[in-house]
Write a protein that holds these residues in place. Structure first.
Motif, PDB file in Angstrom:
ATOM      1  N   LEU A   2      -2.695 -24.545  56.867  1.00 14.04           N
ATOM      2  CA  LEU A   2      -2.587 -24.919  55.180  1.00 14.04           C
ATOM      3  C   LEU A   2      -3.178 -26.379  54.675  1.00 14.04           C
ATOM      4  O   LEU A   2      -4.312 -26.621  55.309  1.00 14.04           O
ATOM      5  CB  LEU A   2      -1.748 -26.075  54.900  1.00 14.04           C
ATOM      6  CG  LEU A   2      -0.249 -25.928  55.752  1.00 14.04           C
ATOM      7  CD1 LEU A   2       1.030 -26.751  55.554  1.00 14.04           C
ATOM      8  CD2 LEU A   2       0.203 -24.658  54.297  1.00 14.04           C
ATOM      9  N   PRO A   3      -3.730 -25.819  53.324  1.00 11.89           N
ATOM     10  CA  PRO A   3      -4.932 -26.802  52.967  1.00 11.89           C
ATOM     11  C   PRO A   3      -5.334 -28.158  53.067  1.00 11.89           C
ATOM     12  O   PRO A   3      -4.306 -29.384  53.791  1.00 11.89           O
ATOM     13  CB  PRO A   3      -4.455 -26.714  51.104  1.00 11.89           C
ATOM     14  CG  PRO A   3      -3.420 -25.650  50.700  1.00 11.89           C
ATOM     15  CD  PRO A   3      -2.999 -25.343  52.426  1.00 11.89           C
ATOM     16  N   ALA A   4      -6.407 -28.892  53.487  1.00  8.29           N
ATOM     17  CA  ALA A   4      -6.299 -29.994  53.531  1.00  8.29           C
ATOM     18  C   ALA A   4      -5.991 -31.233  52.866  1.00  8.29           C
ATOM     19  O   ALA A   4      -5.831 -30.985  51.559  1.00  8.29           O
ATOM     20  CB  ALA A   4      -8.119 -30.660  53.411  1.00  8.29           C
ATOM     21  N   GLY A   5      -5.181 -32.072  53.131  1.00  8.08           N
ATOM     22  CA  GLY A   5      -4.593 -33.306  53.070  1.00  8.08           C
ATOM     23  C   GLY A   5      -3.096 -32.825  52.284  1.00  8.08           C
ATOM     24  O   GLY A   5      -2.732 -33.443  51.977  1.00  8.08           O
ATOM     25  N   THR A   6      -2.471 -31.333  52.639  1.00 10.13           N
ATOM     26  CA  THR A   6      -1.012 -31.499  52.312  1.00 10.13           C
ATOM     27  C   THR A   6      -0.426 -31.895  53.664  1.00 10.13           C
ATOM     28  O   THR A   6      -0.639 -32.130  54.712  1.00 10.13           O
ATOM     29  CB  THR A   6      -1.219 -29.643  52.746  1.00 10.13           C
ATOM     30  OG1 THR A   6      -1.981 -28.701  51.657  1.00 10.13           O
ATOM     31  CG2 THR A   6       0.313 -29.091  52.557  1.00 10.13           C
ATOM     32  N   THR A   7       0.780 -32.684  53.413  1.00 12.69           N
ATOM     33  CA  THR A   7       1.314 -33.763  54.575  1.00 12.69           C
ATOM     34  C   THR A   7       2.948 -33.447  54.568  1.00 12.69           C
ATOM     35  O   THR A   7       3.854 -33.118  53.790  1.00 12.69           O
ATOM     36  CB  THR A   7       1.327 -34.979  54.397  1.00 12.69           C
ATOM     37  OG1 THR A   7       1.839 -34.833  52.508  1.00 12.69           O
ATOM     38  CG2 THR A   7       0.376 -34.944  53.709  1.00 12.69           C
ATOM     39  N   ALA A   8       2.805 -31.694  54.984  1.00 12.65           N
ATOM     40  CA  ALA A   8       4.478 -30.750  55.299  1.00 12.65           C
ATOM     41  C   ALA A   8       4.765 -31.840  56.021  1.00 12.65           C
ATOM     42  O   ALA A   8       4.748 -32.174  57.390  1.00 12.65           O
ATOM     43  CB  ALA A   8       4.323 -29.428  55.767  1.00 12.65           C
ATOM     44  N   VAL A   9       5.849 -32.127  56.113  1.00 18.78           N
ATOM     45  CA  VAL A   9       7.218 -32.963  56.733  1.00 18.78           C
ATOM     46  C   VAL A   9       8.430 -32.085  56.997  1.00 18.78           C
ATOM     47  O   VAL A   9       8.924 -31.892  58.580  1.00 18.78           O
ATOM     48  CB  VAL A   9       7.783 -33.854  55.575  1.00 18.78           C
ATOM     49  CG1 VAL A   9       9.108 -34.955  56.008  1.00 18.78           C
ATOM     50  CG2 VAL A   9       6.342 -34.640  54.983  1.00 18.78           C
ATOM     51  N   ASN A  10       9.198 -31.271  56.328  1.00 25.91           N
ATOM     52  CA  ASN A  10      10.306 -30.826  56.800  1.00 25.91           C
ATOM     53  C   ASN A  10       9.858 -28.567  56.477  1.00 25.91           C
ATOM     54  O   ASN A  10       8.823 -28.753  55.186  1.00 25.91           O
ATOM     55  CB  ASN A  10      11.217 -31.191  56.325  1.00 25.91           C
ATOM     56  CG  ASN A  10      13.020 -31.125  57.470  1.00 25.91           C
ATOM     57  OD1 ASN A  10      12.826 -29.814  57.825  1.00 25.91           O
ATOM     58  ND2 ASN A  10      13.183 -31.969  57.724  1.00 25.91           N
ATOM     59  N   VAL A  11      10.851 -28.067  56.730  1.00 24.37           N
ATOM     60  CA  VAL A  11      10.485 -26.702  56.143  1.00 24.37           C
ATOM     61  C   VAL A  11      11.873 -25.825  56.351  1.00 24.37           C
ATOM     62  O   VAL A  11      12.984 -26.563  57.035  1.00 24.37           O
ATOM     63  CB  VAL A  11       9.656 -25.581  56.910  1.00 24.37           C
ATOM     64  CG1 VAL A  11      10.069 -25.083  58.424  1.00 24.37           C
ATOM     65  CG2 VAL A  11       8.661 -24.542  56.629  1.00 24.37           C
ATOM     66  N   THR A  12      12.130 -24.978  55.700  1.00 26.73           N
ATOM     67  CA  THR A  12      13.479 -24.233  54.876  1.00 26.73           C
ATOM     68  C   THR A  12      12.402 -22.064  54.687  1.00 26.73           C
ATOM     69  O   THR A  12      11.908 -22.102  54.126  1.00 26.73           O
ATOM     70  CB  THR A  12      14.165 -24.446  54.016  1.00 26.73           C
ATOM     71  OG1 THR A  12      15.710 -23.583  54.375  1.00 26.73           O
ATOM     72  CG2 THR A  12      13.738 -24.541  52.880  1.00 26.73           C
ATOM     73  N   VAL A  13      13.446 -21.778  54.520  1.00 26.71           N
ATOM     74  CA  VAL A  13      13.211 -20.187  54.494  1.00 26.71           C
ATOM     75  C   VAL A  13      13.778 -19.977  54.151  1.00 26.71           C
ATOM     76  O   VAL A  13      15.630 -19.767  53.797  1.00 26.71           O
ATOM     77  CB  VAL A  13      12.488 -19.686  55.623  1.00 26.71           C
ATOM     78  CG1 VAL A  13      12.439 -18.001  54.892  1.00 26.71           C
ATOM     79  CG2 VAL A  13      11.697 -19.462  56.821  1.00 26.71           C
ATOM     80  N   ASP A  14      13.529 -19.224  52.110  1.00 30.45           N
ATOM     81  CA  ASP A  14      14.144 -18.594  51.278  1.00 30.45           C
ATOM     82  C   ASP A  14      15.112 -17.254  51.874  1.00 30.45           C
ATOM     83  O   ASP A  14      14.303 -16.895  52.687  1.00 30.45           O
ATOM     84  CB  ASP A  14      14.058 -18.639  49.747  1.00 30.45           C
ATOM     85  CG  ASP A  14      12.904 -18.028  49.828  1.00 30.45           C
ATOM     86  OD1 ASP A  14      12.947 -17.373  50.189  1.00 30.45           O
ATOM     87  OD2 ASP A  14      12.907 -18.504  48.841  1.00 30.45           O
ATOM     88  N   ARG A  15      15.996 -17.074  50.888  1.00 35.19           N
ATOM     89  CA  ARG A  15      16.589 -15.260  51.866  1.00 35.19           C
ATOM     90  C   ARG A  15      15.230 -14.081  51.174  1.00 35.19           C
ATOM     91  O   ARG A  15      15.486 -12.970  51.157  1.00 35.19           O
ATOM     92  CB  ARG A  15      17.793 -15.048  50.609  1.00 35.19           C
ATOM     93  CG  ARG A  15      17.999 -15.692  48.832  1.00 35.19           C
ATOM     94  CD  ARG A  15      18.726 -14.914  48.457  1.00 35.19           C
ATOM     95  NE  ARG A  15      18.391 -14.901  46.729  1.00 35.19           N
ATOM     96  CZ  ARG A  15      19.607 -15.181  45.811  1.00 35.19           C
ATOM     97  NH1 ARG A  15      20.917 -15.290  46.114  1.00 35.19           N
ATOM     98  NH2 ARG A  15      18.931 -15.268  44.268  1.00 35.19           N
ATOM     99  N   SER A  16      14.116 -14.394  50.158  1.00 35.43           N
ATOM    100  CA  SER A  16      12.903 -13.605  50.244  1.00 35.43           C
ATOM    101  C   SER A  16      12.261 -13.551  50.795  1.00 35.43           C
ATOM    102  O   SER A  16      10.934 -13.108  50.449  1.00 35.43           O
ATOM    103  CB  SER A  16      13.245 -14.034  48.468  1.00 35.43           C
ATOM    104  OG  SER A  16      13.850 -13.603  47.427  1.00 35.43           O
ATOM    105  N   GLY A  17      12.640 -14.636  52.137  1.00 29.70           N
ATOM    106  CA  GLY A  17      11.207 -14.595  52.963  1.00 29.70           C
ATOM    107  C   GLY A  17      10.150 -15.974  52.306  1.00 29.70           C
ATOM    108  O   GLY A  17       9.553 -15.966  53.149  1.00 29.70           O
ATOM    109  N   TYR A  18      10.305 -16.396  51.478  1.00 31.34           N
ATOM    110  CA  TYR A  18       9.630 -17.535  50.435  1.00 31.34           C
ATOM    111  C   TYR A  18       9.670 -18.794  52.086  1.00 31.34           C
ATOM    112  O   TYR A  18      11.006 -19.316  52.270  1.00 31.34           O
ATOM    113  CB  TYR A  18       9.557 -17.661  49.858  1.00 31.34           C
ATOM    114  CG  TYR A  18       8.879 -17.142  48.425  1.00 31.34           C
ATOM    115  CD1 TYR A  18       7.553 -16.734  47.940  1.00 31.34           C
ATOM    116  CD2 TYR A  18       9.761 -15.830  48.517  1.00 31.34           C
ATOM    117  CE1 TYR A  18       6.855 -16.130  46.957  1.00 31.34           C
ATOM    118  CE2 TYR A  18       8.835 -15.368  47.230  1.00 31.34           C
ATOM    119  CZ  TYR A  18       8.199 -14.990  47.056  1.00 31.34           C
ATOM    120  OH  TYR A  18       7.518 -14.347  45.833  1.00 31.34           O
ATOM    121  N   VAL A  19       8.791 -19.411  52.467  1.00 25.47           N
ATOM    122  CA  VAL A  19       8.852 -20.795  53.108  1.00 25.47           C
ATOM    123  C   VAL A  19       8.605 -21.860  52.172  1.00 25.47           C
ATOM    124  O   VAL A  19       7.448 -21.920  51.090  1.00 25.47           O
ATOM    125  CB  VAL A  19       7.570 -20.404  54.043  1.00 25.47           C
ATOM    126  CG1 VAL A  19       7.561 -21.791  55.039  1.00 25.47           C
ATOM    127  CG2 VAL A  19       7.577 -19.668  55.290  1.00 25.47           C
TER     128      VAL A  19
END
Length: 137
Positions: A2-19
């Motif tokens: 991910l780009p610098a400065g991104t602070t990912a905390v939690n994740v899910t995936v939708d029915r179209s495959g987008y994260v």
């Protein structure tokens, strides 16, 4: 990566495959498309600190908790927007649900979707509560 400065905390995936993931310390929700490696971000209320996130398995909405805001929020991706049978181009529509205006129910940190009855379940950190949101009520 991910780009610098991104602070990912939690994740899910939708029915179209987008994260989708929350960026709690930046007050953003992000969408990543693996095949194209495209990253889109949407700002939410300042100081809300989004934490948990869930993709609705049937209607395409993205639900998340706003820990410091004391709210449950929903993003309606552009694929859900239809006006006069033509899709409109807009990043996303955000709807926030305040849990308790008195502040008695605070810090939602986990979320789950029950799709048959369209109920959004959540737990809170400080008030040790299990709650339910029924959108549209």
């Amino acid at each position: 990566e991910l780009p610098a400065g991104t602070t990912a905390v939690n994740v899910t995936v939708d029915r179209s495959g987008y994260v989708w993931f929350t960026e709690g310390y930046r007050d953003k929700i992000a969408q990543f498309h693996p095949p194209s490696r495209t990253l889109n971000e949407w700002g939410v209320s300042s100081g809300s600190e989004p934490v948990a996130i869930a993709a609705h398995p049937t209607d395409g909405t993205i639900w998340f908790t706003e820990r410091e805001g004391g709210r449950i929020a929903c993003l309606f991706p552009p694929s859900r927007w239809v006006v006069d049978s033509a899709r409109i181009a807009h990043p996303c529509l955000l709807r926030e649900y305040e849990l308790d205006p008195t502040g008695a129910v605070t810090h939602p940190v986990a979320i789950a979707i029950e799709p048959v009855w369209n109920q959004i379940w959540f737990v809170t950190e400080e008030t040790n509560t299990v709650g339910r949101l029924i959108p549209g009520r």
